[in-house]
Write a protein that holds these residues in place. Structure first.
Motif, mmCIF file in Angstrom:
data_model
loop_
_atom_site.group_PDB
_atom_site.id
_atom_site.type_symbol
_atom_site.label_atom_id
_atom_site.label_comp_id
_atom_site.label_asym_id
_atom_site.label_seq_id
_atom_site.Cartn_x
_atom_site.Cartn_y
_atom_site.Cartn_z
ATOM 1 N N SER A 113 0.850 -1.194 0.000
ATOM 2 C CA SER A 113 0.000 0.000 0.000
ATOM 3 C C SER A 113 0.885 1.244 0.000
ATOM 4 O O SER A 113 0.513 2.280 -0.548
ATOM 5 N N GLU A 114 2.033 1.150 0.624
ATOM 6 C CA GLU A 114 2.957 2.296 0.618
ATOM 7 C C GLU A 114 3.838 2.317 -0.622
ATOM 8 O O GLU A 114 4.013 3.330 -1.258
ATOM 9 N N ASP A 115 4.398 1.129 -0.935
ATOM 10 C CA ASP A 115 5.399 1.058 -2.019
ATOM 11 C C ASP A 115 4.809 1.171 -3.418
ATOM 12 O O ASP A 115 5.475 1.619 -4.334
ATOM 13 N N ARG A 116 3.600 0.648 -3.573
ATOM 14 C CA ARG A 116 2.970 0.567 -4.906
ATOM 15 C C ARG A 116 3.925 -0.036 -5.950
ATOM 16 O O ARG A 116 4.327 0.626 -6.911
ATOM 17 N N PRO A 117 4.343 -1.315 -5.759
ATOM 18 C CA PRO A 117 5.235 -1.934 -6.749
ATOM 19 C C PRO A 117 4.504 -2.150 -8.075
ATOM 20 O O PRO A 117 3.275 -2.066 -8.129
ATOM 21 N N ASP A 118 5.270 -2.426 -9.113
ATOM 22 C CA ASP A 118 4.683 -2.667 -10.449
ATOM 23 C C ASP A 118 4.485 -4.148 -10.715
ATOM 24 O O ASP A 118 3.765 -4.527 -11.629
ATOM 25 N N CYS A 119 5.192 -4.966 -9.953
ATOM 26 C CA CYS A 119 5.172 -6.395 -10.272
ATOM 27 C C CYS A 119 5.580 -7.182 -9.023
ATOM 28 O O CYS A 119 6.366 -6.693 -8.208
ATOM 29 N N ILE A 120 5.038 -8.389 -8.882
ATOM 30 C CA ILE A 120 5.504 -9.285 -7.817
ATOM 31 C C ILE A 120 5.877 -10.627 -8.467
ATOM 32 O O ILE A 120 5.129 -11.142 -9.302
ATOM 33 N N ILE A 121 7.059 -11.119 -8.102
ATOM 34 C CA ILE A 121 7.498 -12.425 -8.617
ATOM 35 C C ILE A 121 7.512 -13.380 -7.435
ATOM 36 O O ILE A 121 8.240 -13.165 -6.466
ATOM 37 N N THR A 122 6.658 -14.401 -7.510
ATOM 38 C CA THR A 122 6.545 -15.298 -6.354
ATOM 39 C C THR A 122 6.900 -16.732 -6.710
ATOM 40 O O THR A 122 6.684 -17.194 -7.829
ATOM 41 N N GLY A 123 7.401 -17.427 -5.696
ATOM 42 C CA GLY A 123 7.640 -18.853 -5.817
ATOM 43 C C GLY A 123 6.340 -19.597 -5.580
ATOM 44 O O GLY A 123 5.306 -18.981 -5.288
ATOM 45 N N PRO A 124 6.361 -20.950 -5.676
ATOM 46 C CA PRO A 124 5.145 -21.707 -5.402
ATOM 47 C C PRO A 124 4.719 -21.493 -3.946
ATOM 48 O O PRO A 124 5.533 -21.067 -3.142
ATOM 49 N N MET A 125 3.497 -21.780 -3.642
ATOM 50 C CA MET A 125 2.910 -21.706 -2.295
ATOM 51 C C MET A 125 2.291 -20.354 -1.954
ATOM 52 O O MET A 125 1.500 -20.261 -1.039
ATOM 53 N N TYR A 126 2.650 -19.299 -2.676
ATOM 54 C CA TYR A 126 2.001 -18.008 -2.393
ATOM 55 C C TYR A 126 0.734 -17.947 -3.247
ATOM 56 O O TYR A 126 0.643 -17.171 -4.202
ATOM 57 N N THR A 127 -0.222 -18.806 -2.884
ATOM 58 C CA THR A 127 -1.380 -18.970 -3.755
ATOM 59 C C THR A 127 -2.294 -17.738 -3.742
ATOM 60 O O THR A 127 -3.177 -17.625 -4.581
ATOM 61 N N TRP A 128 -2.050 -16.836 -2.814
ATOM 62 C CA TRP A 128 -2.858 -15.617 -2.741
ATOM 63 C C TRP A 128 -2.347 -14.537 -3.706
ATOM 64 O O TRP A 128 -2.942 -13.477 -3.818
ATOM 65 N N SER A 129 -1.230 -14.797 -4.376
ATOM 66 C CA SER A 129 -0.621 -13.680 -5.106
ATOM 67 C C SER A 129 -1.420 -13.190 -6.315
ATOM 68 O O SER A 129 -1.255 -12.045 -6.721
ATOM 69 N N ASN A 130 -2.326 -14.035 -6.863
ATOM 70 C CA ASN A 130 -3.169 -13.516 -7.953
ATOM 71 C C ASN A 130 -4.132 -12.453 -7.424
ATOM 72 O O ASN A 130 -4.309 -11.399 -8.030
ATOM 73 N N ASP A 131 -4.748 -12.763 -6.267
ATOM 74 C CA ASP A 131 -5.690 -11.788 -5.668
ATOM 75 C C ASP A 131 -4.940 -10.502 -5.313
ATOM 76 O O ASP A 131 -5.437 -9.387 -5.507
ATOM 77 N N PHE A 132 -3.745 -10.695 -4.791
ATOM 78 C CA PHE A 132 -2.916 -9.552 -4.401
ATOM 79 C C PHE A 132 -2.642 -8.666 -5.619
ATOM 80 O O PHE A 132 -2.813 -7.448 -5.579
ATOM 81 N N ALA A 133 -2.240 -9.328 -6.722
ATOM 82 C CA ALA A 133 -1.898 -8.568 -7.929
ATOM 83 C C ALA A 133 -3.132 -7.838 -8.470
ATOM 84 O O ALA A 133 -3.046 -6.681 -8.895
ATOM 85 N N ALA A 134 -4.286 -8.534 -8.394
ATOM 86 C CA ALA A 134 -5.524 -7.904 -8.893
ATOM 87 C C ALA A 134 -5.862 -6.676 -8.037
ATOM 88 O O ALA A 134 -6.234 -5.615 -8.556
ATOM 89 N N LYS A 135 -5.705 -6.820 -6.741
ATOM 90 C CA LYS A 135 -6.048 -5.725 -5.821
ATOM 91 C C LYS A 135 -5.209 -4.477 -6.105
ATOM 92 O O LYS A 135 -5.715 -3.360 -6.048
ATOM 93 N N PHE A 136 -3.907 -4.702 -6.405
ATOM 94 C CA PHE A 136 -3.024 -3.558 -6.628
ATOM 95 C C PHE A 136 -2.880 -3.207 -8.114
ATOM 96 O O PHE A 136 -2.145 -2.285 -8.466
ATOM 97 N N GLY A 137 -3.545 -3.978 -8.956
ATOM 98 C CA GLY A 137 -3.483 -3.709 -10.404
ATOM 99 C C GLY A 137 -2.079 -3.878 -10.955
ATOM 100 O O GLY A 137 -1.604 -3.058 -11.749
ATOM 101 N N ILE A 138 -1.384 -4.932 -10.514
ATOM 102 C CA ILE A 138 -0.004 -5.122 -10.963
ATOM 103 C C ILE A 138 0.180 -6.516 -11.594
ATOM 104 O O ILE A 138 -0.718 -7.346 -11.536
ATOM 105 N N THR A 139 1.366 -6.739 -12.146
ATOM 106 C CA THR A 139 1.641 -8.025 -12.802
ATOM 107 C C THR A 139 2.191 -9.008 -11.789
ATOM 108 O O THR A 139 3.083 -8.683 -11.019
#
Ligand code: UDP
Length: 478
Positions: A113-139
């Motif tokens: 919320s502070e950093d506003r990154p453009d992209c997140i690169i995750t390993g397996p197991m972070y199954t929430w990362s699609n929702d996260f990316a959608a919430k922040f509008g990032i890749t």
């Protein structure tokens, strides 16, 4: 670099295991060298294993930092102090450990919320990362620390379930619908693929694959020339967007960088190099089974005897105490063998001219680091996707001699499935004779291709540039 707009900001979040963290650090450094702001997310007990590489990169002028997140010990029911997969000691702990990755979502959302990154690169197991990316509008991109071939083989078995059509666990079957005809047994495929209803990793596997379906694409630590048919298969048949950007270990050019990769090495750089310098080119066998393997005392004794009988100089990395060593072994081997108890500077060793062979468990990083160094290998897969990787080394690339592993080895096994004769024969076959020379020539040719791939205009360098371009385009769209 686009000088008009602020740099891309990328979050790097690997699965908390050495085989995932180490290549992701190299990947983050690669991004940072291209002017990207790289934030590496990890926990307090994991940070010391990566901070030297990251600090060094920052001192050279890159924008790369570590942000610490508390490990959710309480929430996941794990004892304090277990923050890495290599520290788990039972299947129950392993499952809790994987599930612990769920609890990072909240803290990372707060940071983002502070950093506003453009992209997140995750390993397996972070199954929430699609929702996260959608919430922040990032890749959101995935990085699984493995290659195209093992991912294609995994996908094939998951889809076609050939193991359900056979009578016994030891009967060979063809992995369907791949560019090569390769056979495997049920005892050798990744555990979660077996679909055993009793197995607690099944549910995890499904969750993981679902999470993967929503990712924008996959970054792969590989290079096109290593597995062209499988790059194509992954993209065209499986239909997943992907970029090959490896071998990422090649971003470590100096000896100092190579020996600071991962945990602090249990041997000084100078001592290690002096020992290697005393040996003739291509004479030393390097024996290491990755960051996770634990063998029974019986199996370790067989390895010791096999190495002794092979007559070859060796470096052997042993993760456990060494009370089980055969009587007088170290004295007899004092001029020929070096035992590293703990963590070895693997890339430094593999790249030395004295090293002429690698006995490996076929973890993807090790396989690729061996290829990059132009070193042929004895393949001794233990678990995960390592039996797939063995097929690649022995049957596709033809740079491997199988030791004869037939089934998964569990960390709790007390037996010694591979005996001293198997080891002696495989090591001799690897190091001596005409076929050994041919195998070595093929490995050296692949090593040269690996180095070219990351040079300007090489296949990995080009793919990496198009990935950066796509991320910049995505930023402008969002
Ligand atoms: N490694 C190392 N020293 C060791 C053991 C492992 O540097 O003593 C590194 C190795 O170079 C590789 C990683 O740890 O980069 C292990 O990854 P791999 O995929 O080979 O196997 P895993 O540990 O995940 O089974």
């Amino acid at each position: 670099m686009d000088t008009q707009s602020p740099p891309l900001h990328v979050y790097f979040l690997p699965l908390l295991a050495p085989g995932h963290m180490i290549p992701m650090v190299d990947l983050a450094r690669q991004f940072a060298r291209q002017g990207v702001k790289a934030t590496f997310l990890t926990t307090p007990l994991n940070a010391p294993q990566i901070s030297k590489s990251i600090d060094r990169e920052r001192e050279l002028g890159s924008q790369i930092t570590i942000r610490l997140l508390e490990f959710p010990s309480k929430e996941s029911g794990l004892p304090e102090g277990i923050e890495n997969l290599s520290a788990t000691t039972s299947l129950e702990q392993t499952v809790s450990f994987f599930n612990a990755h769920d609890y990072f979502q909240g803290p990372i959302e707060n940071l983002a919320s502070e950093d506003r990154p453009d992209c997140i690169i995750t390993g397996p197991m972070y199954t929430w990362s699609n929702d996260f990316a959608a919430k922040f509008g990032i890749t959101r991109l995935s990085f699984w620390g493995t290659g195209f071939f093992p991912m294609c083989a995994h996908n094939s078995i998951r889809r076609h379930k050939p193991h359900e059509k056979i009578e016994s666990d030891t009967e060979e079957f063809v992995i369907p619908d791949l560019p090569d005809t390769l056979k495997i047994t049920k005892k050798q495929i990744p555990e979660p693929l077996k679909g055993d209803p009793e197995n607690s990793v099944n549910e995890l596997q499904e969750k993981l694959m679902k999470g993967e379906e929503g990712s924008y694409g996959m970054i792969v630590n590989s290079f096109y020339e290593l597995e062209p048919a499988y790059v194509k298969h992954f993209r065209e048949v499986i239909g997943k967007k992907s970029w090959h950007v490896g071998p990422v270990s090649l971003c470590n050019k100096e000896d100092g960088e190579k020996s600071q990769r991962g945990q602090a090495a249990s041997i000084g750089e100078e001592e290690c190099l002096n020992w290697l310098n005393s040996k003739t080119p291509n004479s030393v066998v390097y024996v290491c089974f990755g960051s996770m393997s634990i063998f029974s005392a019986a199996q370790l004794r067989e390895i010791a005897a096999g190495l002794e009988a092979s007559g070859q100089p060796f470096i052997w990395v042993v993760k456990q105490n060494t009370e089980w060593l055969p009587e007088g072994f170290e004295k007899r081997m004092q001029d020929r063998g070096l035992i590293i108890r703990g963590w070895a500077p693997q890339v430094l060793i593999l790249d030395h001219v004295a090293v002429g062979g690698f006995v490996t468990h076929c973890g993807w990083n090790s396989l690729l680091e061996g290829v990059t160094a132009g070193v042929p290998m004895v393949t001794w897969p233990l678990s995960s996707e390592q039996f797939f990787n063995e097929k690649m080394a022995t049957q596709i690339l033809k740079i491997g001699v199988p030791v004869g592993a037939q089934a998964w080895t569990r960390r709790t096994d007390s037996s010694a499935p591979i005996n001293r004769e198997n080891i002696e024969i495989a090591v001799k076959e690897l190091m001596v004779g005409e076929e050994a020379e041919e195998r070595r020539s093929r490995a050296i040719a692949l090593g040269n291709m690996a180095k070219k791939a990351v040079e300007p205009g090489g296949s990995s360098d080009t793919d990496f540039s198009s990935l950066l371009e796509e991320l910049r385009k995505n930023r402008n769209k969002n």
